[in-house]
Design a protein around this motif. Structure first.
Motif, mmCIF file in Angstrom:
data_model
loop_
_atom_site.group_PDB
_atom_site.id
_atom_site.type_symbol
_atom_site.label_atom_id
_atom_site.label_comp_id
_atom_site.label_asym_id
_atom_site.label_seq_id
_atom_site.Cartn_x
_atom_site.Cartn_y
_atom_site.Cartn_z
ATOM 1 N N CYS A 416 9.876 -67.861 -69.271
ATOM 2 C CA CYS A 416 9.974 -66.782 -68.304
ATOM 3 C C CYS A 416 8.869 -65.758 -67.798
ATOM 4 C CB CYS A 416 10.956 -65.642 -69.055
ATOM 5 S SG CYS A 416 10.731 -64.947 -70.412
ATOM 6 N N GLY A 417 7.537 -65.943 -68.594
ATOM 7 C CA GLY A 417 6.552 -65.160 -67.914
ATOM 8 C C GLY A 417 6.213 -63.779 -68.279
ATOM 9 N N PHE A 462 13.214 -64.451 -51.081
ATOM 10 C CA PHE A 462 12.509 -65.003 -52.164
ATOM 11 C C PHE A 462 11.897 -64.006 -52.294
ATOM 12 C CE2 PHE A 462 11.922 -67.341 -48.529
ATOM 13 C CZ PHE A 462 10.038 -67.638 -48.820
ATOM 14 N N ARG A 463 10.355 -64.084 -53.178
ATOM 15 C CA ARG A 463 9.435 -64.025 -53.564
ATOM 16 C C ARG A 463 8.323 -65.102 -53.959
ATOM 17 N NH1 ARG A 463 10.872 -62.356 -59.093
ATOM 18 N NH2 ARG A 463 8.933 -62.718 -60.362
ATOM 19 N N THR A 464 7.401 -64.479 -54.052
ATOM 20 C CA THR A 464 5.964 -65.613 -53.979
ATOM 21 C C THR A 464 4.820 -65.216 -55.240
ATOM 22 O OG1 THR A 464 4.727 -65.343 -52.629
ATOM 23 C CG2 THR A 464 6.183 -66.808 -51.666
ATOM 24 N N ASP A 465 4.880 -66.635 -55.628
ATOM 25 C CA ASP A 465 4.101 -66.001 -57.103
ATOM 26 C C ASP A 465 2.648 -66.765 -57.365
ATOM 27 O OD1 ASP A 465 5.335 -63.262 -58.082
ATOM 28 O OD2 ASP A 465 6.280 -64.463 -59.291
ATOM 29 N N ASP A 466 1.442 -66.025 -57.393
ATOM 30 C CA ASP A 466 0.376 -66.920 -57.804
ATOM 31 C C ASP A 466 0.560 -67.934 -59.040
ATOM 32 O OD1 ASP A 466 -0.461 -66.835 -55.504
ATOM 33 O OD2 ASP A 466 -2.340 -64.873 -55.922
ATOM 34 N N THR A 467 -0.002 -69.482 -59.365
ATOM 35 C CA THR A 467 0.638 -69.697 -60.600
ATOM 36 C C THR A 467 -0.959 -70.586 -60.802
ATOM 37 O OG1 THR A 467 0.666 -72.104 -59.217
ATOM 38 C CG2 THR A 467 2.435 -70.861 -60.136
ATOM 39 N N ALA A 472 -0.995 -73.826 -55.167
ATOM 40 C CA ALA A 472 0.712 -73.891 -55.938
ATOM 41 C C ALA A 472 1.015 -72.446 -55.547
ATOM 42 C CB ALA A 472 0.546 -74.302 -57.415
ATOM 43 N N ARG A 473 2.047 -72.178 -55.770
ATOM 44 C CA ARG A 473 3.487 -71.109 -55.690
ATOM 45 C C ARG A 473 4.390 -71.169 -55.872
ATOM 46 N NH1 ARG A 473 -1.254 -69.479 -54.255
ATOM 47 N NH2 ARG A 473 -2.296 -68.269 -52.724
ATOM 48 N N PHE A 474 4.565 -70.528 -57.291
ATOM 49 C CA PHE A 474 6.159 -70.614 -57.262
ATOM 50 C C PHE A 474 7.381 -69.749 -56.216
ATOM 51 C CE2 PHE A 474 10.218 -68.863 -60.467
ATOM 52 C CZ PHE A 474 9.919 -70.244 -61.030
ATOM 53 N N PHE A 475 8.411 -70.311 -55.919
ATOM 54 C CA PHE A 475 9.283 -69.903 -55.276
ATOM 55 C C PHE A 475 10.503 -69.370 -55.868
ATOM 56 C CE2 PHE A 475 5.782 -72.236 -52.635
ATOM 57 C CZ PHE A 475 5.786 -71.502 -51.495
ATOM 58 N N TYR A 476 10.414 -67.587 -56.121
ATOM 59 C CA TYR A 476 11.321 -67.032 -57.154
ATOM 60 C C TYR A 476 12.431 -67.117 -56.612
ATOM 61 C CZ TYR A 476 13.267 -65.276 -60.915
ATOM 62 O OH TYR A 476 14.224 -65.050 -62.166
ATOM 63 N N ASP A 477 14.108 -67.254 -56.503
ATOM 64 C CA ASP A 477 15.050 -66.720 -55.461
ATOM 65 C C ASP A 477 15.608 -66.367 -55.949
ATOM 66 O OD1 ASP A 477 17.033 -67.435 -53.300
ATOM 67 O OD2 ASP A 477 18.264 -67.628 -55.777
ATOM 68 N N HIS A 503 5.499 -74.586 -55.807
ATOM 69 C CA HIS A 503 5.200 -76.097 -55.093
ATOM 70 C C HIS A 503 3.879 -75.755 -54.778
ATOM 71 C CE1 HIS A 503 5.782 -78.613 -51.281
ATOM 72 N NE2 HIS A 503 5.326 -77.811 -50.788
ATOM 73 N N GLU A 504 3.288 -77.457 -54.932
ATOM 74 C CA GLU A 504 2.396 -77.219 -54.622
ATOM 75 C C GLU A 504 1.889 -77.910 -52.997
ATOM 76 O OE1 GLU A 504 -1.824 -78.533 -57.170
ATOM 77 O OE2 GLU A 504 -0.177 -79.132 -57.487
ATOM 78 N N PHE A 505 1.141 -77.331 -52.856
ATOM 79 C CA PHE A 505 0.313 -77.722 -50.879
ATOM 80 C C PHE A 505 -0.764 -78.742 -51.347
ATOM 81 C CE2 PHE A 505 2.621 -73.903 -50.545
ATOM 82 C CZ PHE A 505 3.507 -73.489 -49.206
ATOM 83 N N ALA A 506 -0.595 -79.548 -50.383
ATOM 84 C CA ALA A 506 -1.892 -80.563 -50.114
ATOM 85 C C ALA A 506 -2.980 -80.451 -49.627
ATOM 86 C CB ALA A 506 -1.184 -81.432 -49.460
ATOM 87 N N GLU A 507 -3.149 -79.236 -48.882
ATOM 88 C CA GLU A 507 -3.947 -78.472 -48.146
ATOM 89 C C GLU A 507 -3.844 -77.607 -47.729
ATOM 90 O OE1 GLU A 507 -5.681 -80.851 -45.136
ATOM 91 O OE2 GLU A 507 -3.734 -79.878 -43.575
ATOM 92 N N PRO A 508 -5.392 -76.084 -47.744
ATOM 93 C CA PRO A 508 -5.289 -74.574 -47.503
ATOM 94 C C PRO A 508 -4.535 -74.849 -46.238
ATOM 95 C CG PRO A 508 -7.280 -75.248 -48.636
ATOM 96 C CD PRO A 508 -6.755 -76.544 -48.487
#
Length: 625
Positions: A416-417, A462-467, A472-477, A503-508
């Motif tokens: 739960c962080g 939603f909000r986004t959090d760094d991981t 990678a970003r955590f997308f929280y509904d 979710h992890e993106f392939a490139e910047p």
């Protein structure tokens, strides 16, 4: 608490609203009320914190228009060191706030006739504010948002008048404010009016199943007796009484009288009633009745009397948004003993509501770091009240200048962080945390009490959090109004139907991430630009602006509604599905404009509002035959 101890980002966003044709049923309502009610969502966006001159370096609003929330300085000297309550309009702009002794308006000025709240205890102040932690909140009149009620608990001496709870709630009061009086400066039209007298715990509120009215629940501090009131456009009805529960009765001097709360969806109510334990009930939003008690008793070695450690409930009882978990704060105070140091151990516990044995499901979320507090693993810190922020995080009142947070309350166990001392304001805030009913809760569609024709049309957010990963970003509904389906488009060719996910993106790069939520009444899409692995850029600061169109689909006309700070000037452009220009005209600084659709061909149109400061928003409009 009885015993005090001393995003909406709008830049780079597109929101496409698809609303079921049944929404036309609402047109028979008063248009201003319908628009205000349908989009009421940001009433809890600013929290008033700070102890005032001589204590804090500055007073401020903790502002949830940004993610993470930001600090907006206040220019008033009012201390909210123990008690804080605030209320914003639908756009998230402050309308009134209080320290339990008086009420200030949106300008930081004393509202006429608002001083002298909670009169029973002449010495009822701590750190410059009222001594009752987490014991007051604002509700607007269901049919008139200019009338505001402060529901507050008036403390007095308990009949037993002994430690550990010398003080207890004696009167549940309401103070009524007309926000429009005195040319918008406000006026208190009635004050300290008793709704309920007794030996009371703090109150909590939840929407009635009709989606408009409010249930207010207040439990007896000693007995298994629970009071409820109903706030309607006609005023307060009740109190009504229900006898239910298995807590020791009377509890006597083992009672703490701490606060209670509802779950976000209103299906559960927790009675955090004593040092000995707490009770979770099912709640019926239609009838207001409790049922199906689940009782948790703390093990006997943890409860007084005990020579070494004494359990002290923190008064923080907060459900996860999905109602799967209950978070409970507590501390273990070290009693006097010549071989042990003076101190305490603060804890946050998570209970799994799906478990057959509720107490056996307990998970300690914040184990004490014994190295930090070597050699005894004791500290002088505690955990008290807890509240869910509009950003989906649970905030926990911790030490004098910081909160702790649970980043992902819907996640089981330590995933739960939990974040220690975050946010840290580096400024004394005392022990204050607000009480916040879920202002975004809608009706129970299809229930026996769904009588007003108010449908849950979902709103995406939603909000986004760094991981730990750069890409990678955590997308929280954060969507509300009962969505049943989720669809993510990450702008990189991938999609998902999960609610919240990593979710992890392939490139910047810069990606436009969109979330679409839907149910049988309609759907909504929320998009924002996310910057991944680009150190030279920063995600744009959200603007306090929200464009809505109503009704949608439309036939003869559509109202364009601005929620938030209206632009000084801008341009409204309308194009059809093929990109052909249909209309272009200036948009002035007003709250709404009516667009005449007579003569328009049925089909899909795009409304674009671009302000002079570069903020651009797009809405899709359906024009029917």
């Amino acid at each position: 608490m009885i015993f005090p101890i001393a995003l909406y980002p709008c830049i780079g966003i597109q929101r496409l609203i698809f609303i079921n044709m049944s929404l036309r049923l609402l047109i028979a309502c008063n248009l201003l009320f319908c628009v205000s009610f349908a989009f009421a969502q940001k009433n809890d966006y600013k929290w008033a914190l700070g102890l005032g001159p001589g204590w804090s370096d500055f007073n401020f609003f903790y502002d949830f228009h940004t993610d993470p929330p930001s600090i907006q300085l206040r220019n008033d000297p009012m201390s909210t060191g123990v008690f804080t309550a605030s209320y914003c309009d639908d756009a998230g702009e402050i309308q009134a706030y209080s320290n339990g002794l008086w009420i200030l308006n949106k300008h930081g000025q004393l509202i006429e006739n608002s001083s002298g709240l909670n009169p029973t205890l002449a010495s009822g102040q701590t750190q410059g504010s009222y001594l009752g932690n987490d014991s007051g909140f604002f509700l607007a009149k269901p049919d008139d948002p200019s009338i505001l009620y402060l529901i507050h608990l008036d403390y007095g001496y308990h009949p037993a008048n002994g430690w550990p709870y010398r003080y207890i709630g004696r009167h549940l009061l309401v103070t009524t404010i007309d926000l429009n009086a005195n040319n918008g400066s406000g006026k208190t039209i009635s004050k300290n009016v008793s709704l309920l007298d007794g030996v009371l715990m703090t109150a909590a509120a939840v929407r009635h199943a009709n989606g408009r009215d409010w249930w207010i629940m207040c439990s007896d501090a000693d007995e298994n007796r629970h009071y409820r009131l109903l706030l309607t456009p006609d005023g307060f009805k009740g109190p009504f009484t229900q006898e239910i529960g298995t807590k020791p009765s009377p509890i006597g001097l083992n009672n703490s009288g701490f606060g209670n709360s509802f779950s976000s969806k209103g299906n559960y109510y927790v009675d955090g009633n004593s040092y000995l334990g707490f009770s979770i009930f099912r709640f019926n939003r239609c009838t207001g009745l409790l049922s199906d008690e689940r009782r948790v008793e703390w093990p006997e070695p943890l409860t007084p009397p005990n020579d070494n450690q004494q359990h002290e409930p923190g008064g923080g009882y907060m459900f996860s948004a999905d109602e799967n978990f209950l978070y409970v704060t507590a501390s273990f105070d070290l009693a006097k003993h010549p071989a042990l140091p003076v101190g305490s151990k603060p804890y946050l516990f998570q209970f799994d509501l799906s478990a057959s044995d509720l107490f056996a499901s307990i998970d300690t979320i914040n184990p004490i770091d014994s190295l930090k507090f070597f050699p005894y693993a004791y500290t002088d810190e505690v955990m008290y009240g807890a509240e869910m922020g509009p950003d989906g995080r649970i905030y926990i009142m911790h030490n004098g200048e910081a909160y702790c947070t649970v980043q992902y309350p819907n996640v089981r166990g330590k995933g739960c962080g939990f974040r220690y001392n975050e946010p840290n304001f580096n400024n004394i805030i005392g022990q204050a945390i607000p009480v916040l009913p879920n202002y975004r809760l809608g009706p129970i569609d299809g229930s026996a009490c769904d009588t007003l024709g108010l449908n849950n049309i979902p709103v995406a957010n939603f909000r986004t959090d760094d991981t730990l990963g750069l890409l990678a970003r955590f997308f929280y509904d954060l969507s509300f109004k009962e969505p049943t389906n989720w669809f993510w488009n990450f702008g990189d060719g991938t999609t998902s139907q999960d609610t919240s996910l990593l979710h992890e993106f392939a490139e910047p790069g810069k990606y436009q991430v969109c979330l679409t939520v839907s149910n049988s009444n309609g759907s909504d899409t929320y998009c924002r630009e996310v910057f991944i692995g680009i150190s030279a850029q920063k995600e744009p600061s959200p603007a306090n602006l929200d464009l809505r169109v109503f009704p949608n689909p439309a036939q003869e006309s559509v109202t364009i509604v601005i929620l938030g700070a209206s632009p000084a000037s801008g341009t409204l452009t309308v194009s059809d599905l093929h990109g052909r220009l249909v209309l272009q005209q200036p948009f002035r600084a007003v709250n709404s404009q009516l667009l005449d659709l007579r003569g328009w061909q049925p089909g899909v149109y795009f409304l674009s509002l671009e302000t002079t400061d570069g903020n651009r928003q797009v809405r899709r409009l359906f024009v029917g035959p």
